[in-house]
Design a protein around this motif. Structure first.
Motif, PDB file in Angstrom:
ATOM      1  N   VAL A  55       1.557   5.836   3.315  1.00 28.74           N
ATOM      2  CA  VAL A  55       2.221   4.596   3.744  1.00 28.74           C
ATOM      3  C   VAL A  55       3.495   4.333   2.944  1.00 28.74           C
ATOM      4  O   VAL A  55       4.053   3.230   2.980  1.00 28.74           O
ATOM      5  CB  VAL A  55       1.268   3.380   3.659  1.00 28.74           C
ATOM      6  CG1 VAL A  55       0.052   3.599   4.539  1.00 28.74           C
ATOM      7  CG2 VAL A  55       0.855   3.075   2.223  1.00 28.74           C
ATOM      8  N   LEU A  84       4.727   2.418  11.344  1.00 23.37           N
ATOM      9  CA  LEU A  84       3.754   3.070  10.478  1.00 23.37           C
ATOM     10  C   LEU A  84       2.375   3.104  11.123  1.00 23.37           C
ATOM     11  O   LEU A  84       1.680   4.134  11.092  1.00 23.37           O
ATOM     12  CB  LEU A  84       3.689   2.338   9.135  1.00 23.37           C
ATOM     13  CG  LEU A  84       2.612   2.812   8.154  1.00 23.37           C
ATOM     14  CD1 LEU A  84       2.873   4.245   7.718  1.00 23.37           C
ATOM     15  CD2 LEU A  84       2.558   1.882   6.943  1.00 23.37           C
ATOM     16  N   ARG A  86      11.141  -5.511   8.518  1.00 21.76           N
ATOM     17  CA  ARG A  86       9.895  -5.092   7.881  1.00 21.76           C
ATOM     18  C   ARG A  86       8.761  -5.042   8.899  1.00 21.76           C
ATOM     19  O   ARG A  86       7.883  -4.177   8.831  1.00 21.76           O
ATOM     20  CB  ARG A  86       9.551  -6.027   6.731  1.00 21.76           C
ATOM     21  CG  ARG A  86      10.464  -5.872   5.521  1.00 21.76           C
ATOM     22  CD  ARG A  86      10.016  -6.721   4.361  1.00 21.76           C
ATOM     23  NE  ARG A  86      10.833  -6.505   3.177  1.00 21.76           N
ATOM     24  CZ  ARG A  86      11.944  -7.188   2.902  1.00 21.76           C
ATOM     25  NH1 ARG A  86      12.356  -8.139   3.736  1.00 21.76           N
ATOM     26  NH2 ARG A  86      12.636  -6.933   1.800  1.00 21.76           N
ATOM     27  N   VAL A 125       6.385  -1.765   9.800  1.00 21.04           N
ATOM     28  CA  VAL A 125       4.924  -1.779   9.747  1.00 21.04           C
ATOM     29  C   VAL A 125       4.326  -1.280  11.060  1.00 21.04           C
ATOM     30  O   VAL A 125       3.369  -0.489  11.065  1.00 21.04           O
ATOM     31  CB  VAL A 125       4.414  -3.203   9.420  1.00 21.04           C
ATOM     32  CG1 VAL A 125       2.928  -3.340   9.747  1.00 21.04           C
ATOM     33  CG2 VAL A 125       4.637  -3.501   7.939  1.00 21.04           C
ATOM     34  N   GLN A 160       1.438  -5.465   3.010  1.00 25.79           N
ATOM     35  CA  GLN A 160       0.834  -5.162   4.303  1.00 25.79           C
ATOM     36  C   GLN A 160       0.567  -3.663   4.430  1.00 25.79           C
ATOM     37  O   GLN A 160      -0.424  -3.248   5.042  1.00 25.79           O
ATOM     38  CB  GLN A 160       1.730  -5.662   5.429  1.00 25.79           C
ATOM     39  CG  GLN A 160       1.071  -5.701   6.804  1.00 25.79           C
ATOM     40  CD  GLN A 160      -0.153  -6.574   6.860  1.00 25.79           C
ATOM     41  OE1 GLN A 160      -1.237  -6.175   6.394  1.00 25.79           O
ATOM     42  NE2 GLN A 160      -0.026  -7.762   7.421  1.00 25.79           N
ATOM     43  N   ARG A 161       1.402  -2.836   3.838  1.00 25.67           N
ATOM     44  CA  ARG A 161       1.159  -1.393   3.844  1.00 25.67           C
ATOM     45  C   ARG A 161      -0.097  -1.044   3.036  1.00 25.67           C
ATOM     46  O   ARG A 161      -0.863  -0.160   3.418  1.00 25.67           O
ATOM     47  CB  ARG A 161       2.375  -0.648   3.281  1.00 25.67           C
ATOM     48  CG  ARG A 161       3.555  -0.584   4.249  1.00 25.67           C
ATOM     49  CD  ARG A 161       4.815  -0.062   3.591  1.00 25.67           C
ATOM     50  NE  ARG A 161       5.886   0.056   4.563  1.00 25.67           N
ATOM     51  CZ  ARG A 161       6.254   1.203   5.159  1.00 25.67           C
ATOM     52  NH1 ARG A 161       5.636   2.324   4.850  1.00 25.67           N
ATOM     53  NH2 ARG A 161       7.219   1.217   6.047  1.00 25.67           N
ATOM     54  N   GLN A 217       5.303  -4.396   1.585  1.00 25.80           N
ATOM     55  CA  GLN A 217       4.511  -3.448   0.794  1.00 25.80           C
ATOM     56  C   GLN A 217       3.053  -3.873   0.719  1.00 25.80           C
ATOM     57  O   GLN A 217       2.148  -3.028   0.788  1.00 25.80           O
ATOM     58  CB  GLN A 217       5.105  -3.336  -0.607  1.00 25.80           C
ATOM     59  CG  GLN A 217       6.441  -2.597  -0.643  1.00 25.80           C
ATOM     60  CD  GLN A 217       7.153  -2.711  -1.968  1.00 25.80           C
ATOM     61  OE1 GLN A 217       6.852  -3.593  -2.785  1.00 25.80           O
ATOM     62  NE2 GLN A 217       8.120  -1.835  -2.202  1.00 25.80           N
TER      63      GLN A 217
END
Length: 229
Positions: free
Chosen positions: A131, A185, A178, A182, A150-151, A148
């Motif tokens: 991530v 990702l 951002r 997310v 949330q990752r 970050q």
């Protein structure tokens, strides 16, 4: 199908004698490596859909199958074990423990499921690398940005190698850039790791990452849509 909801109906008490229908004969099938996004107004049943899929709430009727296991006959303890081992949940707020580092947030999940201790640290570091947080493994939540955190939340959900990932509004507290990162990702991890992912979101600007977009309205799940709104 890795996740299947079959003709699921869920109602809640609404006053002395009446009941409110949260899910109305909902059927949804999501295969391995597929990202299905669910959109709809507040109160349409999206959160109830995730709760039933996660085996946190038992529907009035219909069935839920997770990774080939029908969940209806399972005891509460068996459902808890299924959640720990086969379902990853990404909450709207990361809810990270303030005293733990990013790596330790993941390690806690593994310890709860009884994963062999010798593999826990390496698994956590591998996922943080996946991530984009390989260099943040020893930082605590207050040292991380919202994106970050949330990752870390997403990596934590993947710690026990789930077959199903249920994601609740992961971009609600993030700015446009951002939030897009997310969702990109999530799509990458879903396909790369063969997870069946259901994403509930209001972020219609980035629904292009989804394989399917469905709409909930008054407890009913609409047919797949290319527009999503």
């Amino acid at each position: 199908m890795t996740l299947a909801l079959q003709d699921v109906t869920l109602t809640y008490p609404d006053g002395d004698a009446s009941r409110l229908t949260a899910l109305d004969a909902v059927t949804l099938e999501v295969g391995a490596g597929e990202l299905a996004a669910v959109v709809g107004p507040s109160g349409s049943g999206k959160s109830s859909l995730l709760a039933v899929a996660a085996t946190l709430v038992t529907p009035d009727s219909g069935g839920v199958v997770v990774d080939g296991t029908p969940t209806g006959p399972l005891s509460r303890a068996d459902k808890a074990r299924l959640r720990r081992g086969r379902i990853g949940i990404v909450f709207q707020q990361p809810n990270l423990l303030a005293s733990l580092t990013a790596a330790e947030q993941l390690q806690v999940m593994a310890h709860l499921s009884g994963r062999p201790p010798r593999s826990v640290r390496s698994r956590a570091l591998e996922l943080l690398d996946a991530v984009g947080l390989a260099d943040k493994a020893d930082r605590r939540p207050h040292q991380l940005s919202g994106g970050q955190r949330q990752r870390v939340n997403i990596a934590r959900a993947l710690m026990n190698e789930p077959a199903v990932m249920l994601v609740d509004e992961p971009t609600s507290a993030l700015d446009h850039e951002r939030g897009a990162a997310v969702l990109d990702l999530l799509a990458e991890l879903t396909r790369g790791r063969g997870v069946a992912t259901v994403l509930v979101t209001h972020d219609v600007a980035h629904l292009g990452v989804a394989d399917r977009v469905l709409r909930m309205e008054d407890g009913r799940l609409g047919a797949p849509s290319t527009s999503g709104v």
